[in-house]
Design a protein around this motif. Structure first.
Motif, PDB file in Angstrom:
ATOM      1  N   LEU A  98     -11.527 -12.888  47.667  1.00 18.88           N
ATOM      2  CA  LEU A  98     -12.818 -12.457  47.133  1.00 18.88           C
ATOM      3  C   LEU A  98     -13.267 -13.431  46.048  1.00 18.88           C
ATOM      4  N   GLN A  99     -14.566 -13.704  46.029  1.00 20.81           N
ATOM      5  CA  GLN A  99     -15.175 -14.544  44.997  1.00 20.81           C
ATOM      6  C   GLN A  99     -16.066 -13.674  44.118  1.00 20.81           C
ATOM      7  N   HIS A 100     -15.933 -13.847  42.816  1.00 21.34           N
ATOM      8  CA  HIS A 100     -16.738 -13.053  41.899  1.00 21.34           C
ATOM      9  C   HIS A 100     -18.076 -13.712  41.581  1.00 21.34           C
ATOM     10  N   ARG A 101     -18.266 -14.922  42.037  1.00 24.56           N
ATOM     11  CA  ARG A 101     -19.555 -15.602  41.933  1.00 24.56           C
ATOM     12  C   ARG A 101     -19.667 -16.612  43.062  1.00 24.56           C
ATOM     13  N   VAL A 102     -20.882 -17.041  43.383  1.00 31.24           N
ATOM     14  CA  VAL A 102     -21.112 -17.965  44.483  1.00 31.24           C
ATOM     15  C   VAL A 102     -20.364 -19.271  44.239  1.00 31.24           C
ATOM     16  N   PHE A 103     -19.608 -19.709  45.244  1.00 28.74           N
ATOM     17  CA  PHE A 103     -18.811 -20.927  45.193  1.00 28.74           C
ATOM     18  C   PHE A 103     -17.750 -20.875  44.076  1.00 28.74           C
ATOM     19  N   GLY A 104     -17.395 -19.665  43.664  1.00 31.73           N
ATOM     20  CA  GLY A 104     -16.399 -19.526  42.608  1.00 31.73           C
ATOM     21  C   GLY A 104     -14.987 -19.530  43.161  1.00 31.73           C
ATOM     22  N   MET A 105     -14.026 -19.332  42.267  1.00 33.86           N
ATOM     23  CA  MET A 105     -12.614 -19.306  42.641  1.00 33.86           C
ATOM     24  C   MET A 105     -12.324 -18.069  43.486  1.00 33.86           C
ATOM     25  N   PHE A 106     -11.392 -18.214  44.432  1.00 35.79           N
ATOM     26  CA  PHE A 106     -10.958 -17.090  45.251  1.00 35.79           C
ATOM     27  C   PHE A 106      -9.831 -16.341  44.539  1.00 35.79           C
ATOM     28  N   PHE A 107      -9.942 -15.026  44.569  1.00 39.62           N
ATOM     29  CA  PHE A 107      -8.882 -14.159  44.068  1.00 39.62           C
ATOM     30  C   PHE A 107      -8.356 -13.355  45.255  1.00 39.62           C
ATOM     31  N   TYR A 108      -7.036 -13.290  45.394  1.00 32.80           N
ATOM     32  CA  TYR A 108      -6.439 -12.726  46.605  1.00 32.80           C
ATOM     33  C   TYR A 108      -5.788 -11.375  46.321  1.00 32.80           C
ATOM     34  N   TYR A 109      -6.046 -10.442  47.251  1.00 35.01           N
ATOM     35  CA  TYR A 109      -5.518  -9.093  47.131  1.00 35.01           C
ATOM     36  C   TYR A 109      -5.020  -8.650  48.509  1.00 35.01           C
ATOM     37  N   PRO A 110      -3.927  -7.878  48.537  1.00 32.56           N
ATOM     38  CA  PRO A 110      -3.496  -7.325  49.833  1.00 32.56           C
ATOM     39  C   PRO A 110      -4.496  -6.291  50.315  1.00 32.56           C
ATOM     40  N   LEU A 111      -4.675  -6.224  51.627  1.00 28.26           N
ATOM     41  CA  LEU A 111      -5.557  -5.211  52.209  1.00 28.26           C
ATOM     42  C   LEU A 111      -5.081  -3.825  51.785  1.00 28.26           C
ATOM     43  N   LYS A 112      -6.004  -2.976  51.408  1.00 31.60           N
ATOM     44  CA  LYS A 112      -5.639  -1.636  50.953  1.00 31.60           C
ATOM     45  C   LYS A 112      -4.796  -0.941  52.020  1.00 31.60           C
ATOM     46  N   PRO A 113      -3.687  -0.340  51.623  1.00 29.73           N
ATOM     47  CA  PRO A 113      -2.846   0.360  52.603  1.00 29.73           C
ATOM     48  C   PRO A 113      -3.602   1.439  53.370  1.00 29.73           C
ATOM     49  N   SER A 114      -4.572   2.078  52.729  1.00 30.82           N
ATOM     50  CA  SER A 114      -5.335   3.127  53.420  1.00 30.82           C
ATOM     51  C   SER A 114      -6.190   2.567  54.544  1.00 30.82           C
ATOM     52  N   TYR A 115      -6.445   1.243  54.515  1.00 32.49           N
ATOM     53  CA  TYR A 115      -7.218   0.624  55.588  1.00 32.49           C
ATOM     54  C   TYR A 115      -6.360   0.324  56.812  1.00 32.49           C
ATOM     55  N   GLY A 116      -5.051   0.205  56.629  1.00 29.13           N
ATOM     56  CA  GLY A 116      -4.211  -0.048  57.796  1.00 29.13           C
ATOM     57  C   GLY A 116      -2.982  -0.872  57.535  1.00 29.13           C
ATOM     58  N   GLY A 117      -2.924  -1.503  56.368  1.00 30.04           N
ATOM     59  CA  GLY A 117      -1.677  -2.187  56.026  1.00 30.04           C
ATOM     60  C   GLY A 117      -1.489  -3.528  56.712  1.00 30.04           C
ATOM     61  N   ARG A 118      -0.284  -3.753  57.230  1.00 32.70           N
ATOM     62  CA  ARG A 118       0.115  -5.070  57.732  1.00 32.70           C
ATOM     63  C   ARG A 118      -0.481  -5.359  59.102  1.00 32.70           C
ATOM     64  N   ALA A 119      -0.567  -6.660  59.395  1.00 29.09           N
ATOM     65  CA  ALA A 119      -1.060  -7.099  60.707  1.00 29.09           C
ATOM     66  C   ALA A 119       0.047  -6.941  61.739  1.00 29.09           C
ATOM     67  N   ASP A 120      -0.333  -6.445  62.897  1.00 29.66           N
ATOM     68  CA  ASP A 120       0.621  -6.263  63.983  1.00 29.66           C
ATOM     69  C   ASP A 120      -0.069  -6.657  65.282  1.00 29.66           C
ATOM     70  N   VAL A 121       0.477  -7.656  65.954  1.00 31.54           N
ATOM     71  CA  VAL A 121      -0.123  -8.163  67.180  1.00 31.54           C
ATOM     72  C   VAL A 121       0.876  -8.038  68.319  1.00 31.54           C
ATOM     73  N   ASP A 122       0.441  -7.416  69.405  1.00 31.54           N
ATOM     74  CA  ASP A 122       1.234  -7.388  70.632  1.00 31.54           C
ATOM     75  C   ASP A 122       0.877  -8.657  71.403  1.00 31.54           C
ATOM     76  N   ARG A 123       1.697  -9.655  71.289  1.00 32.89           N
ATOM     77  CA  ARG A 123       1.345 -10.975  71.802  1.00 32.89           C
ATOM     78  C   ARG A 123       1.128 -11.013  73.322  1.00 32.89           C
ATOM     79  N   PRO A 124       1.959 -10.356  74.143  1.00 27.30           N
ATOM     80  CA  PRO A 124       1.673 -10.376  75.586  1.00 27.30           C
ATOM     81  C   PRO A 124       0.309  -9.762  75.917  1.00 27.30           C
ATOM     82  N   VAL A 125      -0.018  -8.649  75.266  1.00 25.28           N
ATOM     83  CA  VAL A 125      -1.317  -8.028  75.525  1.00 25.28           C
ATOM     84  C   VAL A 125      -2.436  -8.919  75.015  1.00 25.28           C
ATOM     85  N   ALA A 126      -2.257  -9.493  73.829  1.00 24.93           N
ATOM     86  CA  ALA A 126      -3.277 -10.385  73.283  1.00 24.93           C
ATOM     87  C   ALA A 126      -3.471 -11.608  74.181  1.00 24.93           C
TER      88      ALA A 126
END
Length: 469
Positions: free
Chosen positions: A406-434
């Motif tokens: 996330l940037q707090h201003r246009v062309f500003g520094m990026f600040f990194y946060y983990p995706l909120k757990p309530s949104y779904g948590g970690r990435a999980d990919v079923d590679r054969p299906v994908a």
């Protein structure tokens, strides 16, 4: 959409040639107290006949509409595979606008209302599920309205194949973006307008409200009242009828937009849906700087041919764009200089701008779906064998933790946060299906551009027939 009228006429001619069979009336029964005095005997008998159980009705419907049923089943399988392949969902760069209020004011926030209602029910996987259901519902709605307008069952089923089986459609539904909701509202409005040959005031108001709400989800919906009014004019029925129906539709269309803008003014001080996408990048990409008549200070912002080849989006949004990095003389306001450059290109080189827009538009009708210079990589809308990442905005940390930048201003520094757990948590990919979904998409599982062109031409032909008829 007026191409439907052409198909309906053909169907009507065929139907008129068929002999209708009259069902003999059932024997009349003595009327019961407070009951069937004014009802015909055959209707009374039908009313007393018990309806078949719903499983029997469902089986009958499946048999009667067997082609659509098969296509729905195939579309459902693709959507289930997409849900399995990418958990919690596909997160795009612009998804952050709706989950974290990134770039406030850049787009309408109607989609956030849907997210606020659905996310507590199970996070992003449930949002993707609802969007897939919307995709299936659109196909059923279009099929139903085509049947009502006289199109044969097989042709109506074929017409909804792009919605059901196009991999780009399925990928869009799996992505957390407002596009599917705007698409569903467009389909709903069209279905309302076409449901009856003569559009009543009530139906015109309903369509206007739906189109108006679509603009609060995706700003492009602002223009939908125009083709709707044109359709009402084509339907005819006398100028009084046309004016009353059109006026009702336009007023209904304006209501949700004005309500949204009012809330926006109270909360942000801006009476708008959003500030919208600017035309600075489009103008800079189309400009012939050698012949452009602007002050020397403004001309410093002109891109080189190599920079123009990066495309309008890069010129509009990249921190490396000449619009933002080329030096200006002291005292020259950069924002004012950009606006002056854009205005000069639009007024002095109108045809170049129109040609640039047309070249992008006709890509929709290309035979294949492949990379093209000057536009966003099409890979962003293609299934990947791994979890899709967009460096700086969407990345994966150790343990497949989804990180959002996330940037707090246009062309500003990026600040990194983990995706909120309530949104779904970690990435999980079923590679054969994908991998299967990617192969399906790249090897022909999409609507060919020439077929889309045929649909457009049929729509134009139907409109012309309606006007001359």
């Amino acid at each position: 959409m007026n191409g439907l009228q052409f198909a309906a006429r053909v169907r009507a001619v065929k139907a008129g040639a068929a002999l209708t069979r009259l069902r003999p009336a059932a024997p009349a029964r003595p009327p019961e107290a407070g009951g069937d005095r004014d009802r015909p005997a055959d209707e009374a008998a039908d009313g007393d006949r018990p309806a078949p159980p719903w499983p029997d009705r469902a089986v009958t419907a499946v048999r009667r509409h067997w082609l659509l049923s098969g296509l729905l089943a195939a579309g459902l399988v693709l959507r289930v595979l997409a849900l399995i392949a990418y958990q919690p969902a596909i997160i795009y760069v612009d998804t952050l606008k709706y989950l974290y209020n990134a770039s406030p004011g850049s787009d309408p926030q109607g989609y956030r209302l849907a997210l606020d209602l659905i996310l507590p029910l199970g996070g992003l996987p449930v949002v993707a599920l609802v969007q897939h259901l919307l995709g299936l519902a659109m196909a059923v709605a279009l099929y139903a309205v085509l049947l009502r307008r006289g199109v044969s069952r097989w042709l109506a089923a074929v017409a909804v194949v792009p919605v059901l089986l196009d991999a780009y459609q399925v990928q869009m539904e799996q992505m957390i973006m407002p596009d599917v909701w705007a698409e569903a509202m467009l389909v709903a409005g069209v279905v309302v307008l076409l449901w009856r040959p003569a559009v009543t005031t009530t139906f015109a108001v309903a369509a206007g409200l739906i189109f108006g709400f679509s603009a609060t989800v995706k700003q492009l919906g602002e223009v939908l009242f125009l083709p709707a009014v044109v359709y009402l004019v084509v339907c005819g029925g006398g100028w009084r009828r046309v004016l009353s129906r059109s006026g009702a539709l336009v007023v209904a269309f304006a209501v949700p937009i004005l309500c949204y803008c009012t809330v926006s003014y109270v909360t942000t001080g801006h009476f708008w849906l959003a500030r919208g996408q600017g035309t600075n990048g489009r103008a800079a990409a189309a400009a012939d700087c050698a012949t452009l008549r602007v002050p020397a200070a403004v001309k410093r912002l002109c891109p080189t041919p190599a920079q123009q080849a990066q495309g309008p989006d890069w010129l509009e949004h990249s921190s490396a764009s000449p619009l933002f990095v080329n030096p200006l003389p002291p005292g020259v306001n950069r924002g004012a200089a950009i606006r002056e450059l854009t205005s000069a290109v639009e007024h002095q080189q109108t045809l170049r701008v129109a040609g640039s827009i047309a070249r992008d538009a006709i890509r929709l009708f290309a035979v294949t779906r492949g990379p093209a210079g000057g536009v966003e990589p099409i890979s962003r809308w293609q299934f990947q064998t791994g979890f899709p990442v967009f460096p700086q905005w969407i990345t994966l940390q150790h343990g497949n933790v989804i990180m959002v930048g996330l940037q707090h201003r246009v062309f500003g520094m990026f600040f990194y946060y983990p995706l909120k757990p309530s949104y779904g948590g970690r990435a999980d990919v079923d590679r054969p299906v994908a991998a299967f979904l990617r192969a399906y998409q790249l090897d022909g599982g999409y609507t060919p551009g020439p077929l889309l062109l045929v649909f457009v031409l049929l729509g134009v032909a139907g409109s012309v027939l309606a006007l001359v008829g």
